[in-house]
Write a protein that holds these residues in place. Structure first.
Motif, short mmCIF file in Angstrom:
data_model
loop_
_atom_site.label_atom_id
_atom_site.label_comp_id
_atom_site.label_asym_id
_atom_site.label_seq_id
_atom_site.Cartn_x
_atom_site.Cartn_y
_atom_site.Cartn_z
N ALA A 54 0.82 -1.20 0.00
CA ALA A 54 0.00 0.00 0.00
C ALA A 54 0.86 1.25 0.00
CB ALA A 54 -0.93 -0.01 1.20
N LEU A 55 1.97 1.23 0.73
CA LEU A 55 2.86 2.39 0.76
C LEU A 55 3.43 2.67 -0.63
CD1 LEU A 55 4.35 4.60 2.31
CD2 LEU A 55 6.09 2.90 2.89
N GLY A 58 0.82 4.11 -2.86
CA GLY A 58 0.56 5.50 -2.57
C GLY A 58 1.66 6.42 -3.07
N ALA A 62 0.05 7.91 -7.46
CA ALA A 62 -0.59 9.20 -7.75
C ALA A 62 -0.28 9.67 -9.16
CB ALA A 62 -0.14 10.23 -6.73
N ALA A 168 -5.76 0.42 -2.13
CA ALA A 168 -5.08 1.68 -2.42
C ALA A 168 -5.54 2.27 -3.74
CB ALA A 168 -3.57 1.46 -2.43
N ARG A 171 -8.86 3.97 -3.31
CA ARG A 171 -8.74 5.27 -2.66
C ARG A 171 -8.17 6.32 -3.60
NH1 ARG A 171 -8.99 6.03 2.84
NH2 ARG A 171 -8.97 8.21 2.15
N LEU A 172 -7.27 5.90 -4.49
CA LEU A 172 -6.66 6.82 -5.45
C LEU A 172 -7.55 7.08 -6.65
CD1 LEU A 172 -3.02 5.39 -5.41
CD2 LEU A 172 -3.71 7.62 -4.53
#
Length: 216
Positions: A54-55, A58, A62, A168, A171-172
């Motif tokens: 997930a990191l 992220g 993006a 992730a 969410r993005l």
């Protein structure tokens, strides 16, 4: 030109794609930048587990139009080979009740009626691979009883990252896809089988991931 982020948990999985192509950048993660089939690619070795995956999603996601994951997995009854991951869930997210662990869609409030727990991938562009639901969690499954429990979720594969990448991506607001190849059967022999089959399975998944990128 589409920007595509490709995540792999292990160096062996990342190195199995686009052999020898690209240049490595600086930063927290081992990231290789290259162009292929008219796309800008970043292949990132994220490390094992949901937090690492997930990191990395992220940090790099993006700027990406699409998040992909390639690599290996355990089987919950699926035949050997590579699979298009159509659905992913996190098997260790939910609520613990007396004698019961109730699973929820990761990130949802874990109370009340539990709805569908999975995240759906982008549409298959026609790779011709069998489709699968994968159950992801922060544990390496090497137990037939645990594997049987995960199979009740409708999953036929298990790993430690795809479900987190799917969350992730949601969410993005990005589409996601994953291709995984089987190394072991999530049983008492899985530790040895994983090590013995890692390079071969990573290459199988890597070949299919390259083929996918060429179709996009």
């Amino acid at each position: 030109m589409t920007a595509i982020l490709i995540l792999a948990a292990l160096p062996e999985e990342a190195d199995a794609m686009f052999l020898g192509a690209g240049e490595y950048g600086e930063g927290w993660f081992r990231a290789r930048h290259l162009a292929a089939y008219g796309h800008d690619l970043v292949i990132v070795t994220c490390g094992l587990g949901k937090v690492n995956a997930a990191l990395a999603a992220g940090v790099f996601g993006a700027d990406a139009d699409l998040l992909l994951m390639s690599g290996t997995c355990g089987s919950l009854g699926a035949a050997p080979g590579a699979y298009w991951i159509a659905e992913a869930l996190q098997h260790d997210y939910g609520a613990t009740h007396p004698g019961l662990f109730r699973r929820y869609r990761a990130g949802d409030w874990p109370m009340g009626e539990a709805g569908e727990a999975h995240f759906a991938a982008m549409a298959d562009p026609g790779l011709g691979l069998p489709h699968a639901r994968i159950a992801s969690g922060d544990s390496f499954v090497a137990c037939p009883d645990a594997a049987a429990d995960l199979a009740t979720l409708g999953a036929t594969l298990v790993d430690m990252e795809v479900g987190a990448v799917a969350q992730a991506a949601a969410r993005l607001g990005k589409p996601w896809a994953a291709i995984k190849a089987v190394t072991d059967e999530a049983n008492g022999d899985s530790g040895g089988d994983f090590q013995a089959n890692l390079i071969r399975a990573a290459r199988v998944a890597g070949d299919e991931t390259e083929r996918l990128v060429g179709m996009l």
